[in-house]
Design an enzyme around this catalytic site. Structure first.
Site, PDB file in Angstrom:
ATOM      1  N   SER A 292       0.812  -1.225   0.000  1.00 40.11           N
ATOM      2  CA  SER A 292       0.000   0.000   0.000  1.00 40.11           C
ATOM      3  C   SER A 292       0.841   1.268   0.000  1.00 40.11           C
ATOM      4  CB  SER A 292      -0.904   0.021   1.240  1.00 40.11           C
ATOM      5  OG  SER A 292      -1.714  -1.128   1.289  1.00 40.11           O
ATOM      6  N   HIS A 405      -7.415  -0.111   5.325  1.00 37.99           N
ATOM      7  CA  HIS A 405      -7.025  -1.505   5.510  1.00 37.99           C
ATOM      8  C   HIS A 405      -7.221  -1.963   6.954  1.00 37.99           C
ATOM      9  CE1 HIS A 405      -5.559  -2.051   1.473  1.00 37.99           C
ATOM     10  NE2 HIS A 405      -4.790  -0.977   1.572  1.00 37.99           N
TER      11      HIS A 405
END
Length: 437
Positions: A292, A405
């Site tokens: 990410s 997340h």
């Protein structure tokens, strides 16, 4: 905008849903905001009517005879003597109050959603509304946003969305939108696009029938033998991993095409659906992870360094007689980290470690120096871990991607150094990317 202009403003929106050019989207920023303010203020809940209905209701309840009957009006019907009529009147009044509590723009938004192109326009309107709220955080605008968001959540429920795997064989108009809306790792050319849709890769989008040919959100997946430690491995590995050997599904990009759908949780639902599909269709894949970006890390760090420098200057000027500023002073760098930074540069010019670190980070050229990169690795990884795990806003992770997340149940397993060496990656996150599982 005055109330006299309100009907005209509503007419503009009504035209916008039927004609692509002469309506709302053709207005400039000021015109759009004028309409939004009018919609929020002039089509709000009719509070005078609500107050009148509530007075009538309280008078009727008092006449009905006491608290017991107010709480249980149906009991009046059981006792005879015309009580059933009183109870029916109470129910009618309650229904009238509930209807009056609906804002007047409720029916308009419902009608617009039912029109061709209406859902797309409502997403545009909410995007403009969110931008306006960033400058004018007033109750009427907040109420309009809350109501519109609630309706969008209903209209865009997972049951109303279609999951589609986007491939090279899809229409060119759709592929052009994927290139245009890719927000994490820009697609450089047609070869790059074809690779992201080819062997060892997957791209899935959520579509709504009211917005044909355009995904509301899409996600890109790499099928690998093992988890990657840099985005360069994902984007440019050649040849790709044979799909029969893939053990890991790595999610490396998720992009929304509609800013007005912020907070609708489409990403959460899409990620869950894709994982379910891959587990069903590719049983060899056992690991589901992400690599990410951290878009807010460098902005946060540079702001932190600047504030510490100002505090030090204030202490130096007033002799720290009050000691107030020292309360907010932090040891951003460890002694060993400061020494390594000093050793890596040619001239310190009498600056302390925080000032030197600020100077280095303001230029992305430090990544081209092995000496500077080695000196910055320890402090940047440590500070990034702090940013991801400890920095909060209203109980949520300060970084929007990390919060997405973590809220979906992922855990930060590892922080990868120099995982994104693109100019954007260095400027936003110092090249660092976490692995979430």
């Amino acid at each position: 905008m005055t109330r006299n202009h309100a009907p005209k403003s509503l007419a503009v929106l009504l035209r916008a849903r039927m004609h692509p050019d002469p309506g709302y989207r053709s207005l400039d920023r000021g015109g759009r905001r004028e309409i939004l303010r009018s919609l929020a203020a002039d089509y709000d809940v009719p509070r005078a009517r609500v107050r009148d209905l509530m007075r009538q209701y309280l008078s009727a309840a008092a006449a009905a005879g006491g608290e017991e009957e107010e709480e249980h009006p149906e009991a009046a019907g059981e006792e005879g003597g015309g009580g059933g009529g009183s109870a029916s009147a109470m129910y009618r009044m309650e229904r009238g109050i509930r209807e009056a509590l609906q804002p007047k723009y409720a029916g308009f938004l419902e009608a617009m959603n039912a029109q061709p192109g209406g859902l797309k326009l409502l997403a545009v309107i909410r995007a403009d509304l969110l931008a306006l709220l960033g400058e004018e955080n007033v109750p009427a605008l907040r109420a309009l946003d809350v109501y519109l968001k609630e309706k969008l959540v209903t209209w865009l429920s997972p049951a109303a969305l279609a999951l589609h795997q986007i491939t090279w064989d899809d229409p060119a108009s759709l592929l052009e939108k994927i290139v245009a809306y890719e927000a994490v790792h820009p697609i450089r050319n047609l070869i790059d696009l074809k690779r992201r849709l080819g062997v060892g890769r997957r791209c899935f989008g959520y579509f709504h029938p009211a917005i044909p040919g355009e995904p509301l959100i899409f996600i890109e997946v790499a099928l690998l033998k093992d988890t990657a430690t840099s985005i360069q491995e994902v984007l440019w590995d050649d040849p790709p991993t044979p799909e029969s050997e893939a053990r890991c599904a790595l999610f490396y990009s998720i992009s929304s095409t509609q800013p007005g759908l912020s907070g609708i949780n489409l990403g959460k639902f899409l990620l869950k659906r894709v994982i379910e599909m891959l587990r069903r269709d590719m049983p060899s894949v056992q690991i589901f992870t992400t690599l990410s970006p951290i878009p807010g890390f460098m902005q946060w760090l540079l702001a932190k360094l600047a504030s510490q420098i100002k505090l030090a200057e204030a202490e130096s000027q007033d002799g720290n007689l009050s000691g107030a500023s020292s309360t907010f002073r932090e040891s951003i760098l460890l002694p060993e980290e400061e020494r390594m930074i000093r050793d890596a540069i040619e001239q310190a010019d009498g600056k302390n470690g925080i000032e030197l670190l600020q100077d280095i980070l303001k230029s992305s050229q430090w990544v081209k120096s092995d000496k500077l990169s080695a000196a910055l690795k320890s402090p940047l990884l440590r500070l990034c871990a702090r940013y991801l795990a400890r920095e909060k806003k209203r109980g949520k992770a300060l970084d929007a991607v990390a919060n997405f997340h973590l809220q979906n149940g992922a855990m930060i397993e590892r922080i990868n150094w120099m995982a994104d060496q693109s100019e954007k990656g260095v400027q936003q996150s110092g090249g660092i990317m976490p692995k979430n599982t």
